[in-house]
Design an enzyme around this catalytic site. Structure first.
Site: not given
Length: 293
Positions: A113-115
């Site tokens: 979810h950090h992309a």
């Protein structure tokens, strides 16, 4: 019912690196015999291009990441890293299609979810949930989507992907002082103090789910990170195994009451006790099966 795994894929890491490659094989082994576990398929490049910026995708395939970009990602770039990321995203996409057919889809990886649309961050090369949502849209699914992110870290990349999209509700329950230092704006962000334990966490979750229910979602992605456990190297929260089990059961009751498809992705888990990380992740998938399959 089936699950997808990247247990057959690895990539080189420096000695002592904290990325928990062990858990992907460990969770697949722990669930063996409970349901078929298939190698996650490679995500189609065209699916990546529906979500991520074309110049970012093309650069990854042609050149990879620079040293500076690898530092932001937190992982050394290699072709093997790219290959595994393609299959992890493919597992979430395949699980989303399963969920449409059977009501439940399971990826024993994903939750990256950090992309962001145009860059990698925080162990996340592609945002697998954003890619899956974009593919579902292309295939004709137009319903309201809830991204329920209960990883210990804010889903900053996911928040950016869906800002301004009224058909997707992003909910992140995370450590307020944890990574990322700069938080993005989800539809609902619930920041928790360091050391939050079972009861305070579950109370916060209950309130968050009330807001999510008002959105009337028609499809749910659940990032079931277990870095909320006490003893996690990066989580800074303090849930017990029982607390994580209660969290998961509450989520699955919520989804069952909605009567909508659910995809479960793995998310983070970096406990100082590797066996605890594997056990907690595996229990999430067992509970999903017993509650919803």
């Amino acid at each position: 019912m089936r699950a997808y795994a990247t247990a057959h894929l690895a990539f080189p890491l420096p000695e002592g690196h904290p990325f928990p490659l062990y858990k992907y094989r460990g969770v697949a082994e722990a669930l063996k015999g409970l349901l078929p576990i298939l190698p996650a398929p490679e995500v189609p490049k065209e699916a990546l291009l529906l979500a991520h910026r074309p110049e970012y995708v093309e650069k990854l395939f042609a050149k990879g990441l620079s040293r500076e970009e690898s530092l932001r990602l937190g992982l050394p770039y290699s072709p093997a890293l790219l290959r595994r990321a393609l299959h992890a995203a493919g597992g979430t996409l395949a699980a989303a299609l399963d969920a449409l057919e059977w009501g439940l889809g399971l990826n024993l990886a994903g939750g990256t979810h950090h992309a962001f649309p145009d860059r990698a961050e925080g162990y996340s090369l592609f945002n697998d949930v954003a890619v899956a949502v974009a593919w579902l849209r292309r295939e004709g699914f137009s319903g309201r989507v809830l991204v329920l992110d209960l990883d210990a870290h804010q889903g900053n990349g996911t928040a950016v992907f869906f800002q301004g999209d009224p058909s997707v509700y992003t909910l992140s329950l995370h450590g307020a002082r944890n990574y990322p230092l700069k938080k993005e704006r989800s539809d609902l962000d619930v920041g928790l103090p360091d050391g939050t334990g079972d009861e305070a966490y579950l109370l916060a979750l209950e309130g968050a789910l009330e807001w999510a229910a008002a959105f009337r979602p028609e499809f749910v992605f659940y990032n079931a990170g277990v870095d909320v456990l006490q003893g996690d190297r990066f989580g800074r929260l303090a849930l017990s195994l029982v607390g994580v089990r209660r969290r998961d059961l509450r989520v699955f009751r919520f989804v069952k009451a909605l009567g909508v498809p659910l995809v479960v992705v793995m998310g983070g888990g970096y406990n100082r006790d590797p066996h605890l990380t594997v056990a907690a992740h595996a229990e999430t998938y067992r509970l999903a099966l017993s509650s919803l399959a």
